[in-house]
Design a protein around this motif. Structure first.
Motif, mmCIF file in Angstrom:
data_model
loop_
_atom_site.group_PDB
_atom_site.id
_atom_site.type_symbol
_atom_site.label_atom_id
_atom_site.label_comp_id
_atom_site.label_asym_id
_atom_site.label_seq_id
_atom_site.Cartn_x
_atom_site.Cartn_y
_atom_site.Cartn_z
ATOM 1 N N ALA A 40 0.826 -1.210 0.000
ATOM 2 C CA ALA A 40 0.000 0.000 0.000
ATOM 3 C C ALA A 40 0.865 1.268 0.000
ATOM 4 O O ALA A 40 0.623 2.211 0.755
ATOM 5 C CB ALA A 40 -0.978 0.008 1.170
ATOM 6 N N CYS A 41 1.885 1.260 -0.858
ATOM 7 C CA CYS A 41 2.745 2.435 -0.980
ATOM 8 C C CYS A 41 3.477 2.388 -2.314
ATOM 9 O O CYS A 41 3.445 1.388 -3.028
ATOM 10 C CB CYS A 41 3.755 2.502 0.167
ATOM 11 S SG CYS A 41 4.970 1.170 0.151
ATOM 12 N N TRP A 42 4.131 3.493 -2.643
ATOM 13 C CA TRP A 42 4.986 3.569 -3.826
ATOM 14 C C TRP A 42 6.361 3.044 -3.458
ATOM 15 O O TRP A 42 6.873 3.361 -2.387
ATOM 16 C CB TRP A 42 5.069 5.005 -4.332
ATOM 17 C CG TRP A 42 3.809 5.410 -5.011
ATOM 18 C CD1 TRP A 42 2.713 5.976 -4.436
ATOM 19 C CD2 TRP A 42 3.505 5.251 -6.395
ATOM 20 N NE1 TRP A 42 1.740 6.176 -5.382
ATOM 21 C CE2 TRP A 42 2.203 5.745 -6.601
ATOM 22 C CE3 TRP A 42 4.207 4.738 -7.486
ATOM 23 C CZ2 TRP A 42 1.593 5.737 -7.850
ATOM 24 C CZ3 TRP A 42 3.598 4.744 -8.723
ATOM 25 C CH2 TRP A 42 2.315 5.232 -8.896
ATOM 26 N N VAL A 43 6.932 2.245 -4.338
ATOM 27 C CA VAL A 43 8.239 1.647 -4.097
ATOM 28 C C VAL A 43 9.206 2.108 -5.187
ATOM 29 O O VAL A 43 8.855 2.143 -6.364
ATOM 30 C CB VAL A 43 8.158 0.102 -4.101
ATOM 31 C CG1 VAL A 43 9.528 -0.515 -3.928
ATOM 32 C CG2 VAL A 43 7.199 -0.383 -3.022
ATOM 33 N N ALA A 44 10.402 2.454 -4.785
ATOM 34 C CA ALA A 44 11.472 2.796 -5.716
ATOM 35 C C ALA A 44 12.630 1.854 -5.419
ATOM 36 O O ALA A 44 12.952 1.614 -4.251
ATOM 37 C CB ALA A 44 11.910 4.248 -5.525
ATOM 38 N N ASP A 45 13.196 1.289 -6.474
ATOM 39 C CA ASP A 45 14.380 0.454 -6.270
ATOM 40 C C ASP A 45 15.397 0.701 -7.373
ATOM 41 O O ASP A 45 15.071 1.214 -8.432
ATOM 42 C CB ASP A 45 14.034 -1.024 -6.136
ATOM 43 C CG ASP A 45 13.691 -1.699 -7.452
ATOM 44 O OD1 ASP A 45 13.443 -1.001 -8.440
ATOM 45 O OD2 ASP A 45 13.684 -2.938 -7.498
ATOM 46 N N VAL A 46 16.649 0.371 -7.057
ATOM 47 C CA VAL A 46 17.763 0.577 -7.978
ATOM 48 C C VAL A 46 18.356 -0.797 -8.283
ATOM 49 O O VAL A 46 19.068 -1.363 -7.447
ATOM 50 C CB VAL A 46 18.829 1.511 -7.356
ATOM 51 C CG1 VAL A 46 19.960 1.769 -8.339
ATOM 52 C CG2 VAL A 46 18.192 2.809 -6.903
ATOM 53 N N LYS A 57 12.278 10.674 -3.289
ATOM 54 C CA LYS A 57 13.098 11.386 -2.312
ATOM 55 C C LYS A 57 13.804 10.394 -1.389
ATOM 56 O O LYS A 57 14.995 10.530 -1.097
ATOM 57 C CB LYS A 57 12.227 12.348 -1.502
ATOM 58 C CG LYS A 57 12.989 13.166 -0.500
ATOM 59 C CD LYS A 57 12.078 14.141 0.229
ATOM 60 C CE LYS A 57 12.860 14.942 1.252
ATOM 61 N NZ LYS A 57 12.000 15.858 2.000
ATOM 62 N N GLU A 58 13.074 9.376 -0.963
ATOM 63 C CA GLU A 58 13.646 8.375 -0.060
ATOM 64 C C GLU A 58 14.703 7.519 -0.757
ATOM 65 O O GLU A 58 15.699 7.145 -0.137
ATOM 66 C CB GLU A 58 12.540 7.487 0.523
ATOM 67 C CG GLU A 58 11.613 8.206 1.476
ATOM 68 C CD GLU A 58 12.321 8.745 2.710
ATOM 69 O OE1 GLU A 58 13.201 8.040 3.259
ATOM 70 O OE2 GLU A 58 12.002 9.865 3.132
ATOM 71 N N ILE A 59 14.519 7.218 -2.049
ATOM 72 C CA ILE A 59 15.507 6.389 -2.735
ATOM 73 C C ILE A 59 16.812 7.163 -2.926
ATOM 74 O O ILE A 59 17.888 6.573 -2.908
ATOM 75 C CB ILE A 59 14.982 5.813 -4.071
ATOM 76 C CG1 ILE A 59 15.865 4.631 -4.533
ATOM 77 C CG2 ILE A 59 14.953 6.853 -5.175
ATOM 78 C CD1 ILE A 59 15.853 3.446 -3.645
ATOM 79 N N GLN A 60 16.739 8.463 -3.058
ATOM 80 C CA GLN A 60 17.969 9.263 -3.141
ATOM 81 C C GLN A 60 18.764 9.142 -1.846
ATOM 82 O O GLN A 60 19.997 9.007 -1.873
ATOM 83 C CB GLN A 60 17.638 10.728 -3.445
ATOM 84 C CG GLN A 60 17.013 10.955 -4.802
ATOM 85 C CD GLN A 60 17.950 10.604 -5.946
ATOM 86 O OE1 GLN A 60 19.156 10.772 -5.853
ATOM 87 N NE2 GLN A 60 17.380 10.120 -7.037
ATOM 88 N N ILE A 61 18.069 9.169 -0.727
ATOM 89 C CA ILE A 61 18.717 9.009 0.578
ATOM 90 C C ILE A 61 19.309 7.601 0.684
ATOM 91 O O ILE A 61 20.455 7.423 1.121
ATOM 92 C CB ILE A 61 17.716 9.277 1.719
ATOM 93 C CG1 ILE A 61 17.267 10.742 1.686
ATOM 94 C CG2 ILE A 61 18.301 8.891 3.079
ATOM 95 C CD1 ILE A 61 16.065 11.053 2.553
ATOM 96 N N ALA A 62 18.540 6.593 0.266
ATOM 97 C CA ALA A 62 19.007 5.204 0.337
ATOM 98 C C ALA A 62 20.218 4.979 -0.563
ATOM 99 O O ALA A 62 21.167 4.293 -0.173
ATOM 100 C CB ALA A 62 17.872 4.256 -0.047
ATOM 101 N N MET A 63 20.204 5.559 -1.761
ATOM 102 C CA MET A 63 21.339 5.414 -2.678
ATOM 103 C C MET A 63 22.607 6.041 -2.091
ATOM 104 O O MET A 63 23.686 5.449 -2.164
ATOM 105 C CB MET A 63 21.017 6.055 -4.025
ATOM 106 C CG MET A 63 19.993 5.305 -4.828
ATOM 107 S SD MET A 63 19.436 6.214 -6.283
ATOM 108 C CE MET A 63 20.936 6.301 -7.244
#
Length: 72
Positions: A15-21, A39-45
């Motif tokens: 129930a959310c948007w997911v970004a992965d690399v 925004k969160e994937i930039q932090i994770a990267m």
């Protein structure tokens, strides 16, 4: 930061948007909106790359291209 491909999709299960690399193994993030997930994937990267460098692990070059772009 390098030009890594980011997959962005909505997960009904979570129930959310997911970004992965794909090039950065296990690097993913989620958010309530596509913008929040990005925004969160930039932090994770940033954290993924810093941790790899700190522990002298190899940092992969951007290589992943979705199949749709490989046809062009």
């Amino acid at each position: 930061m390098k030009n890594y491909h980011i997959n962005l999709f909505y997960s009904d299960d979570d129930a959310c948007w997911v970004a992965d690399v794909p090039d950065l193994h296990y690097c993913s993030a989620c958010g309530e909106t596509p913008e929040a997930a990005l925004k969160e994937i930039q932090i994770a990267m940033t954290a993924w790359l810093a941790t790899a460098r700190k522990h002298h692990k190899p940092v992969p070059k951007p290589a992943y291209r979705p199949a749709i772009y490989q046809l062009a």
